[in-house]
Design a protein around this motif. Structure first.
Motif, PDB file in Angstrom:
ATOM      1  N   UNK A 210     -10.659  -0.144  -1.977  1.00 17.18           N
ATOM      2  CA  UNK A 210     -10.334  -1.487  -2.362  1.00 17.18           C
ATOM      3  C   UNK A 210      -9.026  -1.639  -3.342  1.00 17.18           C
ATOM      4  N   UNK A 211      -9.029  -0.551  -4.251  1.00 14.42           N
ATOM      5  CA  UNK A 211      -8.031  -0.385  -5.474  1.00 14.42           C
ATOM      6  C   UNK A 211      -6.588  -0.284  -4.781  1.00 14.42           C
ATOM      7  N   UNK A 212      -6.322   0.317  -3.607  1.00  9.50           N
ATOM      8  CA  UNK A 212      -5.031   0.601  -2.826  1.00  9.50           C
ATOM      9  C   UNK A 212      -4.794  -0.097  -1.954  1.00  9.50           C
ATOM     10  N   UNK A 213      -5.513  -1.109  -1.323  1.00  7.04           N
ATOM     11  CA  UNK A 213      -5.394  -1.944  -0.198  1.00  7.04           C
ATOM     12  C   UNK A 213      -4.139  -2.726  -0.317  1.00  7.04           C
ATOM     13  N   UNK A 214      -3.737  -3.192  -1.451  1.00  9.52           N
ATOM     14  CA  UNK A 214      -2.631  -3.849  -1.610  1.00  9.52           C
ATOM     15  C   UNK A 214      -1.344  -3.356  -1.178  1.00  9.52           C
ATOM     16  N   UNK A 215      -1.301  -2.105  -0.914  1.00  9.16           N
ATOM     17  CA  UNK A 215      -0.295  -1.247  -0.656  1.00  9.16           C
ATOM     18  C   UNK A 215       0.192  -1.552   1.017  1.00  9.16           C
ATOM     19  N   UNK A 216      -1.116  -1.960   1.663  1.00  8.01           N
ATOM     20  CA  UNK A 216      -0.861  -2.239   3.256  1.00  8.01           C
ATOM     21  C   UNK A 216      -0.065  -3.588   3.613  1.00  8.01           C
ATOM     22  N   UNK A 217       0.917  -3.404   4.382  1.00  8.70           N
ATOM     23  CA  UNK A 217       1.613  -4.404   4.680  1.00  8.70           C
ATOM     24  C   UNK A 217       0.913  -5.398   5.820  1.00  8.70           C
ATOM     25  N   UNK A 420      -3.802  -3.649  -9.504  1.00 13.17           N
ATOM     26  CA  UNK A 420      -5.108  -3.413  -9.752  1.00 13.17           C
ATOM     27  C   UNK A 420      -5.235  -2.562 -11.015  1.00 13.17           C
ATOM     28  N   UNK A 421      -6.278  -2.848 -11.889  1.00 14.63           N
ATOM     29  CA  UNK A 421      -6.458  -2.183 -13.264  1.00 14.63           C
ATOM     30  C   UNK A 421      -6.881  -0.551 -12.755  1.00 14.63           C
ATOM     31  N   UNK A 422      -7.573  -0.347 -11.815  1.00 13.29           N
ATOM     32  CA  UNK A 422      -7.975   0.755 -11.608  1.00 13.29           C
ATOM     33  C   UNK A 422      -6.758   1.819 -11.100  1.00 13.29           C
ATOM     34  N   UNK A 423      -5.969   1.245 -10.548  1.00  6.08           N
ATOM     35  CA  UNK A 423      -4.630   2.188 -10.128  1.00  6.08           C
ATOM     36  C   UNK A 423      -3.979   2.568 -11.394  1.00  6.08           C
ATOM     37  N   UNK A 424      -3.981   1.416 -12.440  1.00 11.11           N
ATOM     38  CA  UNK A 424      -3.238   1.827 -13.663  1.00 11.11           C
ATOM     39  C   UNK A 424      -4.131   2.831 -14.377  1.00 11.11           C
ATOM     40  N   UNK A 425      -5.408   2.633 -14.548  1.00 13.66           N
ATOM     41  CA  UNK A 425      -6.279   3.464 -15.266  1.00 13.66           C
ATOM     42  C   UNK A 425      -5.941   4.951 -14.456  1.00 13.66           C
ATOM     43  N   UNK A 426      -5.729   5.199 -13.385  1.00 11.82           N
ATOM     44  CA  UNK A 426      -5.600   6.396 -12.698  1.00 11.82           C
ATOM     45  C   UNK A 426      -4.243   6.921 -12.922  1.00 11.82           C
ATOM     46  N   UNK A 457       5.862  -9.536   8.016  1.00 12.83           N
ATOM     47  CA  UNK A 457       5.393  -8.358   8.340  1.00 12.83           C
ATOM     48  C   UNK A 457       5.368  -7.154   7.292  1.00 12.83           C
ATOM     49  N   UNK A 458       6.429  -7.080   6.579  1.00 18.81           N
ATOM     50  CA  UNK A 458       6.804  -6.096   5.505  1.00 18.81           C
ATOM     51  C   UNK A 458       6.061  -6.473   4.203  1.00 18.81           C
ATOM     52  N   UNK A 459       5.403  -7.487   3.942  1.00 21.70           N
ATOM     53  CA  UNK A 459       4.883  -7.741   2.615  1.00 21.70           C
ATOM     54  C   UNK A 459       3.314  -7.327   2.613  1.00 21.70           C
ATOM     55  N   UNK A 460       2.931  -6.753   1.265  1.00 20.42           N
ATOM     56  CA  UNK A 460       1.830  -6.033   1.383  1.00 20.42           C
ATOM     57  C   UNK A 460       0.575  -7.077   1.165  1.00 20.42           C
ATOM     58  N   UNK A 461      -0.762  -6.642   1.019  1.00 13.93           N
ATOM     59  CA  UNK A 461      -1.757  -7.485   0.663  1.00 13.93           C
ATOM     60  C   UNK A 461      -1.780  -7.570  -0.860  1.00 13.93           C
ATOM     61  N   UNK A 462      -1.117  -6.773  -1.643  1.00 15.02           N
ATOM     62  CA  UNK A 462      -1.114  -7.151  -3.148  1.00 15.02           C
ATOM     63  C   UNK A 462      -0.316  -8.009  -3.535  1.00 15.02           C
ATOM     64  N   UNK A 463       0.600  -8.634  -2.822  1.00 18.18           N
ATOM     65  CA  UNK A 463       1.548  -9.760  -3.132  1.00 18.18           C
ATOM     66  C   UNK A 463       0.665 -11.145  -3.233  1.00 18.18           C
ATOM     67  N   UNK A 464       1.071 -11.727  -4.088  1.00 18.23           N
ATOM     68  CA  UNK A 464       0.486 -13.220  -4.121  1.00 18.23           C
ATOM     69  C   UNK A 464       1.125 -14.486  -3.157  1.00 18.23           C
ATOM     70  N   UNK A 465      -0.268 -14.969  -2.888  1.00 15.18           N
ATOM     71  CA  UNK A 465       0.307 -16.041  -1.758  1.00 15.18           C
ATOM     72  C   UNK A 465      -0.369 -17.475  -2.180  1.00 15.18           C
TER      73      UNK A 465
END
Length: 540
Positions: A210-217, A420-426, A457-465
């Motif tokens: 969950x914490x890193x899925x934003x990296x997936x394009x 994600x705050x979890x990524x920052x905390x890690x 296609x290049x834009x990850x799940x973490x970008x806001x839409x």
């Protein structure tokens, strides 16, 4: 005597494989091609015969199974000549679209990018299941390749090598962060004595993913299972055939080919020049004219830097109604139980005190012992329109809800991304930021070469839409209560919690009825669900 009791032994033997019982007033059909069922029901509506008798008298040539190809697949002949002829007459000649709702098919669409999955799941009148990024890590390389789509437009252009190299780096970075995130989660949330090893392991993995899925394009591929009626498939294919992306158009053609092996008659109009082709052209022209009109406005939204969130509100209530929603709702509660015109009922409700109206509403909602107990359709009278600026991952989950109207803008890096705050905390923000910058740079290159649709296609799940959702109070109750459960992803939980707060601000009585909306803040979101699975396994 029931008329079906007069069936001869031969007729009973012929019918037995195709009906769940031979003499009851309620029975199910089985082992019949979809077009036979659709055509038979079309005939059923205009015949005095029972369905069993109709099946024997007019569709006997469809019973007993059909021919197959050498590989065992169904052939067009399996539909039955009478059924296909009736379908052609009713549907193609007379345009009775309801016939196309009476048969359907299961379909699998695999290795679909997340842009394609959203097009597949656009229609309301179908059922979908999609692979989940919170349970399936995308760190493997089947056939030596990471699981992402290589769009034909890019592969034929000057940036194919860069696209592959950049996406390989994105997936490689994602894979490298899985174990550090799991190690952080284990250190932050130690296993307690009540939690089994299996439940704890699954919960920790879900937290990390969950914490890193934003990296997936958005190019990340998924598998989608679909069940839909012939009519729903027709609408889906006509819309997809005119899409800007080659992947969507190619998928539509492949779907049409495969669906014609099982429900060919339902899809005869799709590629007829004066029917489906003309319909696709109409849909494409309408979309292009709207895009040109919007472009003429020369609007320039504020851009968030790639290292921070955009400045806009995440959730905004842009409109709601009707005026005097409480009066309208109570009128809807009472009107079906009178013989009076609605205007007269409304006048009576308007004359009530607020306490009397609230009492009627409370009794109508009743004692809900779980979130699946929802009040009736009077709750469909109040409505809300929200503008949302959430990460693409959260959008993907909310978009699948059927009973609402959702429209979305193109996926771009323009609005910043979620950290994600979890990524920052890690302590992994540097690695996360580097991939997000790479996505923004690749998007810019692809947009210049191939346009904004392909560049998504290049834009990850973490970008806001940015997207809008309009739904009535009953649909809001279902979605908000489901999507705020503690096991939900934090991205969409936060959005739905805020939607509930905004409803409460304008319609507190309606918000109060949504008693299963959970405003808690989760930590190990999947833990309770995994513990419940443990309990079920132990009880078996």
């Amino acid at each position: 005597m029931h008329p079906e009791h007069s069936l001869t032994p031969e007729e009973q033997a012929l019918l037995a494989p195709h009906v769940s019982n031979l003499d009851g007033n309620v029975f199910a059909l089985a082992n019949l091609p979809e077009v036979v069922k659709g055509a038979m029901y079309a005939r059923y509506s205009r015949s005095p015969k029972s369905l069993r008798r109709l099946l024997l008298d007019e569709f006997a040539d469809t019973l007993g199974g059909g021919a197959t190809d050498a590989d065992g697949s169904l052939t067009v002949a399996d539909e039955g000549s009478k059924a296909a002829a009736l379908y052609d007459r009713v549907f193609l000649q007379y345009g009775d679209d309801s016939v196309a709702q009476l048969g359907g098919a299961h379909l699998a669409v695999e290795q679909a990018s997340n842009l394609l999955t959203k097009q597949l799941e656009w229609g309301r009148l179908a059922a979908y299941l999609e692979q989940s990024t919170r349970y399936i890590p995308y760190d493997d390389k089947p056939g030596g390749r990471y699981r992402y789509h290589r769009p034909a437009e890019v592969m034929a252009g000057p940036h194919a090598d860069r696209y592959i190299a950049d996406l390989d780096r994105m997936f490689g970075a994602y894979a490298e962060l899985i174990e550090p995130m799991q190690a952080w989660a284990r250190a932050t949330y130690p296993q307690d004595a009540r939690t089994s090893d299996v439940a704890y392991r699954n919960t920790i993995r879900a937290k990390a993913l969950d914490s890193i899925r934003g990296l997936l394009p958005a190019a990340t591929t998924s598998n989608v299972g679909i069940f839909a009626s012939g009519q729903a498939y027709e609408n889906m294919l006509l819309r997809m055939a005119g899409h800007e992306l080659a992947e969507v158009r190619d998928a539509a053609q492949a779907m049409l080919t495969e669906l014609r092996t099982v429900i060919p008659s339902f899809l005869k109009r799709v590629d007829l020049p004066d029917r489906g082709v003309a319909w696709t052209q109409y849909l494409r022209a309408a979309r292009h004219s709207a895009a040109e009109a919007a472009s003429a406005l020369d609007l320039h939204p504020p851009h968030g830097r790639p290292d921070e969130q955009g400045a806009d509100e995440e959730v905004t209530l842009t409109a709601f109604g009707p005026p005097d929603a409480m009066i309208d709702l109570v009128t809807g509660i009472l009107a079906p139980h009178t013989a009076a015109p609605e205007a007269q009922v409304r006048t009576a409700v308007d004359d009530m005190t607020a306490e009397q109206q609230q009492q009627i509403l409370s009794e109508y909602v009743g004692k809900r012992t779980n979130r699946r107990h929802r009040p009736g359709r009077a709750f469909e009278r109040p409505w809300y329109r929200f503008e949302i600026l959430s990460d693409y991952g959260g959008f993907r989950d909310l978009q699948r809800h059927r009973m609402l109207t959702i429209e979305w803008q193109l996926l771009t890096p323009a609005h910043g991304y979620e950290m994600p705050p979890e990524v920052a905390d890690a302590g992994l923000t540097t690695q996360y930021d580097a991939i997000m910058r790479r996505q923004a740079e690749l998007h810019e290159v692809l947009a210049e070469a191939h346009g904004p649709h392909v560049a998504q296609y290049a834009v990850g799940f973490g970008w806001r839409m940015r997207y809008t959702m309009q739904l009535n109070a009953r649909a809001a109750m279902q979605m908000l209560e489901l999507r705020t459960t503690p096991q939900g992803h934090p991205a969409y939980r936060r959005v739905c919690q805020r939607m509930h707060q905004l409803i409460r601000a304008v319609h507190p009585e309606i918000a109060a009825a949504m008693s299963y909306v959970d405003h808690s803040t989760g930590e190990l979101e999947r833990l309770a669900a995994e513990q419940a699975l443990d309990a079920k396994r132990a009880a078996q």
